[in-house]
Write an enzyme that holds these catalytic residues in place. Structure first.
Site, short mmCIF file in Angstrom:
data_model
loop_
_atom_site.label_atom_id
_atom_site.label_comp_id
_atom_site.label_asym_id
_atom_site.label_seq_id
_atom_site.Cartn_x
_atom_site.Cartn_y
_atom_site.Cartn_z
N ASP A 1 -3.20 57.20 58.32
CA ASP A 1 -2.44 56.56 57.26
C ASP A 1 -3.40 56.30 56.10
OD1 ASP A 1 -0.58 54.96 55.85
OD2 ASP A 1 0.22 54.15 57.73
N ASP B 1 0.61 56.34 52.00
CA ASP B 1 1.27 55.08 51.71
C ASP B 1 1.73 55.02 50.24
OD1 ASP B 1 1.75 52.32 52.86
OD2 ASP B 1 0.59 51.77 51.10
N GLU C 1 5.06 58.60 51.89
CA GLU C 1 5.99 57.47 51.92
C GLU C 1 6.43 57.26 50.48
OE1 GLU C 1 6.52 52.76 52.92
OE2 GLU C 1 4.83 53.52 51.80
N HIS D 1 6.95 50.28 61.06
CA HIS D 1 6.31 48.96 61.12
C HIS D 1 6.78 48.03 60.00
CE1 HIS D 1 4.30 51.15 58.06
NE2 HIS D 1 3.64 50.09 57.67
N ASP D 2 7.66 48.51 59.13
CA ASP D 2 8.13 47.70 58.00
C ASP D 2 9.56 47.22 58.18
OD1 ASP D 2 5.77 47.94 56.56
OD2 ASP D 2 6.44 49.73 55.48
O1 TEU Z 1 5.22 49.99 52.36
C1 TEU Z 1 5.79 50.13 51.10
C2 TEU Z 1 7.12 49.55 50.79
O2 TEU Z 1 7.60 49.76 49.72
C3 TEU Z 1 7.92 48.68 51.67
O3 TEU Z 1 8.55 49.32 52.68
C4 TEU Z 1 7.14 47.44 51.96
O4 TEU Z 1 6.87 47.31 53.30
C5 TEU Z 1 7.75 46.16 51.49
O5 TEU Z 1 8.42 45.55 52.49
C6 TEU Z 1 8.45 46.14 50.20
O6 TEU Z 1 9.39 45.13 50.10
C7 TEU Z 1 3.91 50.43 52.57
C8 TEU Z 1 3.50 50.11 53.99
O7 TEU Z 1 4.30 50.82 54.88
C9 TEU Z 1 3.52 48.62 54.18
O8 TEU Z 1 3.24 48.25 55.50
C10 TEU Z 1 2.51 48.03 53.25
O9 TEU Z 1 2.57 46.64 53.31
C11 TEU Z 1 2.72 48.48 51.80
O10 TEU Z 1 2.97 49.86 51.68
C12 TEU Z 1 1.49 48.19 50.98
O11 TEU Z 1 0.45 49.02 51.35
#
Ligand code: TEU
Ligand code: CA
Length: 630
Positions: free
Chosen positions: A180, A281, A336, A407-408
């Site tokens: 990642d 990311d 992403e 994970h989000d």
């Molecule tokens: O996530 C980016 C993102 O836009 C979202 O899904 C985010 O988790 C957030 O909840 C917006 O409201 C990526 C990663 O997957 C996330 O874990 C990180 O925290 C983020 O980027 C920052 O690097």
């Protein structure tokens, strides 16, 4: 070329505009019929602000910003269909959140040696590649998504030698490793940022996005995704820096070509270690078209102000192409890309443009106009509509990535129907949809067990910076503790971040030591239990992964929806000429009539033991269709 003299209906012909309208419908809950209304369709863009009236006081700036955005691809040639086989198209990729997968040294935090102990489990499950959430040295403000050193391993996770062992052990099992890479921003403890603060005129002075302002107001009105403004002031430089995420995650300045060269060199370093691919990311945020104020009306609709200036920035394609040619080359890349639409994604992933291999689209994760913090029950008809969109024509041009968890996000099973009675059926239904989909499949740890949301008691049990900041902001804005807690509990990313449940031991077999975050329902749901049970969710995943690997039609075959307009069922054929499959799914909790399908079939998988004329709640079946000898 779109101008203020163009009419709204002309927009529908412009692919980028088409995407933007789709975004407004998906994320802002703007009704499609409003845009398709005959009066609106015939309006000139210059007349839109007047038509919108006082309700949208900044309509003029929306119109201008959007015209620029649509014209960005004015001269771009349409892409040609994409074809050809590739390992990453066939892959079943398993995402690991290393902090929560397996603790090898008994300190309560997952690590690489722990993961290596579980490789036989993963190999036995049948997954062909692992994507690891960030493993680089980090102060963990956002659990590794804030990198301090891209060439060092997070101490708690182990050493470089451990990672080398992991790569070797994976390759011996014919499995691949995807890292990642977080390069929209770094940690504020990265040496580039430390130097940037100290030496504005030095080598790294311009590595981040710095602006001066008069007085104490930030350079613009953009919001951070983790609450509050997207800017912070550093007294030492007497300047503000941009951070789209936490203030410990300053955004890199990609306009500086040395930043881009450094990123290429990091990629080269990891390719040299044998890494097979990268998950990038928020990679669509790297180019900021301008630092103008975000439109407040749009910001209000989307929940964050400023997005229109960076979610599809002017130089995005240029940067990605440069990275592909100069660094990734034949390594796999999945971007992403929150907020981009299908036409943009085609341009990001078409073979001949050499940018990314595939991207994550998030439209299917929530119903129209909803966010994960909202109180609602997910309707699977929306997933059907999105999957038909991804897997039909779109997939002829751009290879999709299919997933329902990461994970989000809270667990998908809980989103659909939190009743325990349906847990098993829904978990298997999702397995069927993913493993018969046309696209690269991504599974998230625990999904193969049918993991559900965790009944956290209060904010002290949460660890995620997004949840904690959101809760604090709600409280300071006057929301009651109860309401703030219920909101955060619905959407918290921590539901997916609790320890993997290996057995029913005190800490779920994850560790001997109390873990960094509490454990879920390990007594009802764990690997050990489900391994013994041939009807478990885990056994279903194993069987369906094996089925997919055995039959290329399930990967490369055409996707032909059947009775697509019928509510509450999702049926389709997959066909590669040699073999034909039929998939049939009940999307609701009611017993419904089974759609009539003429061909002769053989049942290969079902989430119910017996079948009859009606379809049981959330029933999902995979059949092989007898091919007529010709
Ligand atoms: O996530 C980016 C993102 O836009 C979202 O899904 C985010 O988790 C957030 O909840 C917006 O409201 C990526 C990663 O997957 C996330 O874990 C990180 O925290 C983020 O980027 C920052 O690097
Ligand atoms: Ca550990």
């Amino acid at each position: 070329m779109i101008t203020r003299d163009s009419r709204v209906k002309d927009l529908l012909k412009n692919p980028i505009a088409h995407d933007v309208i789709g975004r407004l419908v998906q994320y802002a809950g703007v009704s499609e019929s409003l845009i398709l209304n005959p009066v609106v369709k015939n309006l000139k863009l210059s007349a839109v602000p007047k038509f919108a009236g006082k309700r949208v006081k900044d309509a003029d700036t929306i119109v201008d910003t959007m015209i620029d955005l649509f014209n960005q691809e004015g001269g771009t040639r349409p892409v040609s269909p994409s074809s050809g086989k590739a390992w990453w198209k066939e892959a079943v990729i398993y995402q690991i959140y290393p902090r929560s997968f397996m603790d090898g040294n008994g300190d309560g935090v997952g690590d690489i040696p722990g993961l290596v102990q579980k490789l036989d489990y993963l190999h036995g499950l049948g997954v062909t590649a692992l994507w690891l959430s960030p493993i680089f040295d980090s102060p963990n403000d956002d659990n590794g998504y804030d990198v301090r050193d891209y060439r060092a391993i997070m101490k708690e996770f182990g050493t470089m030698a451990d990672v080398e062992t992991l790569i070797k052990e994976l390759h011996e099992r014919d499995m691949r490793l995807i890292l990642d890479l977080v390069v929209n921003h770094t940690s504020d403890e990265h040496e580039w940022f430390v130097d940037s603060v100290k030496n504005p005129d030095g080598e790294h002075g311009d590595y981040y996005i710095w602006r001066k302002t008069k007085g104490n107001t930030p350079p613009n009105n953009w919001n951070s995704f983790f609450s509050g403004p997207a800017w912070d002031k550093v007294n030492e430089r007497d300047e503000w820096y941009l951070h789209l995420f936490s203030k410990k995650q300053p955004d890199l300045n990609w306009e500086n070509e040395n930043v881009r060269a450094d990123v290429r060199s990091i990629v080269g370093f990891w390719r040299g270690k044998g890494v097979d691919g990268f998950r990038l990311d928020v990679i669509n945020y790297i180019s900021k078209t301008s630092l103008d104020d975000g439109n407040e009306t749009l910001g209000g609709l989307l929940g964050f102000c400023g997005i229109e200036h960076y979610f599809y920035g002017k130089r995005l394609h240029e940067y990605l192409h440069e990275l592909r040619v100069g660094a990734f080359q034949d390594a796999f890349t999945v971007g992403e890309t929150p907020g981009t639409g299908p036409e943009m994604n085609k341009l990001l992933t078409a073979d001949e443009r050499q940018e990314l291999n595939t991207v994550f689209n998030f439209d299917h994760l929530e119903n129209l106009g909803k966010s994960r913090f909202d109180d609602y029950r997910y309707n699977l008809n929306h997933l059907k509509k999105c999957f038909i969109g991804y897997e039909s024509d779109y997939a002829d041009y751009a290879w999709p990535s299919v997933f329902v968890e990461n994970h989000d996000n809270p667990r998908m099973v809980s989103k659909i129907d939190a009743r325990e009675d349906y847990r098993d059926a829904i978990a298997k239904l999702l397995a069927v949809l993913l493993l018969t989909a046309r696209g690269t499949v991504f599974l998230y740890q625990g999904q193969e067990l049918g993991a559900v949301n965790v009944p956290f008691h209060d904010i002290s049990e949460l660890r995620d910076i997004e949840s904690v900041n959101r809760y604090d902001t709600m409280i300071s804005d006057g929301t009651s503790e109860k309401e703030a807690w219920q909101t955060v509990l619905r959407g918290t990313r921590d539901h997916a971040r609790t320890p993997m449940q290996w057995d029913a031991g005190e800490y779920g077999g994850f560790s001997e030591h109390e873990p960094w975050i509490r454990v879920g329902d390990k007594d009802e749901c764990n690997v050990e239990m489900q391994t013994r049970d041939e009807n478990s969710v885990l056994s279903a995943y194993r069987a369906l992964i094996a089925l997919r690997k055995e039959h290329p039609a399930l990967v490369y075959g055409t996707f032909e929806p059947f009775e697509a307009n019928k509510e509450d069922v999702f049926c389709y054929f997959r066909d590669d000429g040699a073999e034909r499959f039929y998939i049939e799914v009940n999307l609701c909790a009611r017993t419904i009539r089974r759609p009539k399908q003429a061909a002769e079939t053989e049942l290969l998988f079902s989430n119910y033991i017996a079948q009859d004329d009606a379809m049981q709640p959330y029933e999902a079946n995979v059949y092989r269709v007898e091919k007529k000898e010709s």
